[in-house]
Design an enzyme around this catalytic site. Structure first.
Site, PDB file in Angstrom:
ATOM      1  N   THR A 130      13.064  32.924 -12.597  1.00  0.00           N
ATOM      2  CA  THR A 130      13.679  34.171 -12.139  1.00  0.00           C
ATOM      3  C   THR A 130      15.076  34.327 -12.714  1.00  0.00           C
ATOM      4  OG1 THR A 130      12.410  34.220 -10.075  1.00  0.00           O
ATOM      5  CG2 THR A 130      14.469  35.448 -10.118  1.00  0.00           C
ATOM      6  N   LYS A 142      12.165  42.292  -8.739  1.00  0.00           N
ATOM      7  CA  LYS A 142      11.079  41.609  -9.446  1.00  0.00           C
ATOM      8  C   LYS A 142       9.756  41.783  -8.707  1.00  0.00           C
ATOM      9  CE  LYS A 142      11.796  37.104  -7.225  1.00  0.00           C
ATOM     10  NZ  LYS A 142      12.250  35.723  -7.396  1.00  0.00           N
ATOM     11  N   GLU A 148       3.217   1.966   2.338  1.00  0.00           N
ATOM     12  CA  GLU A 148       3.816   2.168   3.659  1.00  0.00           C
ATOM     13  C   GLU A 148       5.228   1.585   3.682  1.00  0.00           C
ATOM     14  OE1 GLU A 148       3.017   0.557   8.193  1.00  0.00           O
ATOM     15  OE2 GLU A 148       1.279   0.880   6.871  1.00  0.00           O
ATOM     16  N   ASP A 150       0.812  -1.220   0.000  1.00  0.00           N
ATOM     17  CA  ASP A 150       0.000   0.000   0.000  1.00  0.00           C
ATOM     18  C   ASP A 150       0.845   1.269   0.000  1.00  0.00           C
ATOM     19  OD1 ASP A 150       1.012  -0.085   2.544  1.00  0.00           O
ATOM     20  OD2 ASP A 150      -0.891   0.335   3.559  1.00  0.00           O
ATOM     21  N   THR A 168      12.013  26.695 -10.529  1.00  0.00           N
ATOM     22  CA  THR A 168      11.597  26.607 -11.930  1.00  0.00           C
ATOM     23  C   THR A 168      12.604  27.251 -12.868  1.00  0.00           C
ATOM     24  OG1 THR A 168      10.383  28.698 -11.853  1.00  0.00           O
ATOM     25  CG2 THR A 168       9.177  26.696 -11.227  1.00  0.00           C
TER      26      THR A 168
END
Length: 314
Positions: A229, A195, A43, A41, A226
């Site tokens: 920037t 920014k 775990e 499951d 990501t």
């Protein structure tokens, strides 16, 4: 009477196997035997396959996504405590949820404080980490915190590049303190990219504060997520007349389309450490090892030596 040192044992979490092996090699020890039993499951249950009674145990695991990495570390700490380890240090090269360090809007969790509470409740005696997103997170812990500085790794590499007109840059206002600290090693000027965000991971506008004309720019940040920037800042800096632009980021989170963004950006290279394993190779990403620094810190902790001497940059 000479100081007596307990036996040191190093163990790796499954999310940081590579860096843990490198730290152990630098320290001159084999990694200890730890296994994880998994159930159908999902775990799981970590267990040590050797005695750790009376030992100084160092559990090496970054807590990047998925959250299983954090839960696994907590369960390893609990297992070590129940196995009568003498002293338990959580070595967390990348401390996840560190960006959630304050209540910046109504009805939000302070994730980094919650994680600190969980680690202490699980049974750690000490935490060792690197370049927290906010240094004040150290105060969330009621146990000693060894906060290592990756500058000692990055500065020699930047010096080796022989950049003629070096200027240090911060990709946002919040990182200006970090950029200024880095600039002092080179006696370099600092420029700042200001920014404005629409929402998390999405930039509305950006401006450059300072002159970058004919300069070799090195952007300094602690996390590259990501890469939006950094890519935006690099493009704007080159438009303003810079000769080249690189970025130094300690923790390569690199989520979403980050690799594609970096490849298509104006960055000459992105220099990171191995606190988080890369998901794929990139011609623009240079990875520097933190293993020697963590190994020296572990040795100094065990031998009751100074940690601050590890912050000295040649």
């Amino acid at each position: 009477m000479p100081l007596q040192f307990n036996t040191v044992k190093l163990f790796a979490g499954s999310g940081s196997a590579a860096i843990a092996k490198a730290i152990a090699d630098s320290y001159g020890k084999e990694l200890g035997q730890v296994a994880i039993s998994r159930f159908s499951d999902g775990e799981y249950q970590p267990h040590f396959d050797e005695s750790i009674r009376g030992c100084d145990v160092f559990l090496i695991q970054s807590t990047h996504q998925p959250t299983d990495n954090l839960m696994e570390l907590l369960m390893m700490i609990d297992a070590a405590r129940r196995a009568s380890a003498h002293y338990i240090t959580a070595v967390i090269p990348y401390f996840g949820l560190a960006r959630q360090d304050r209540k910046d809007k109504p009805r939000v969790a302070i994730g980094s404080k919650l994680v600190a509470n969980l680690l202490v409740a699980a049974g750690i005696h000490r935490i060792m980490t690197m370049d927290l997103h906010a240094a004040q997170i150290q105060a969330f812990f009621d146990v000693p915190v060894d906060h290592l500085d990756a500058s000692i790794i990055f500065v020699p590499y930047i010096k080796s590049l022989g950049l003629e007109n070096l200027t240090i840059a911060s990709p946002d206002m919040g990182g200006s303190y970090r950029a200024r600290n880095f600039a002092k090693y080179f006696n370099a000027e600092v420029v700042i990219c200001d920014k404005r965000r629409k929402r998390a991971n999405e930039i509305e506008s950006m401006t450059v504060i300072g002159d970058v004309t004919d300069q070799d720019i090195v952007l300094i940040d602690d996390i590259c997520d990501t890469a939006g920037t950094l890519a935006k800042a690099a493009g704007l800096i080159m438009e303003r007349g810079a000769r080249s632009v690189r970025a130094v980021c300690t923790h390569p989170v690199l989520s979403g389309k980050a690799y594609e963004t970096i490849e298509n950006s104006a960055l000459t290279e992105l220099i990171v450490t191995d606190t988080i394993p890369l998901k794929q190779e990139s011609s623009k990403i240079k990875v520097l090892s933190t293993a020697d620094l963590f190994a020296k810190a572990i040795m100094n902790v065990n031998e009751h030596g100074s940690i601050s001497q590890l912050f000295k940059v040649d």
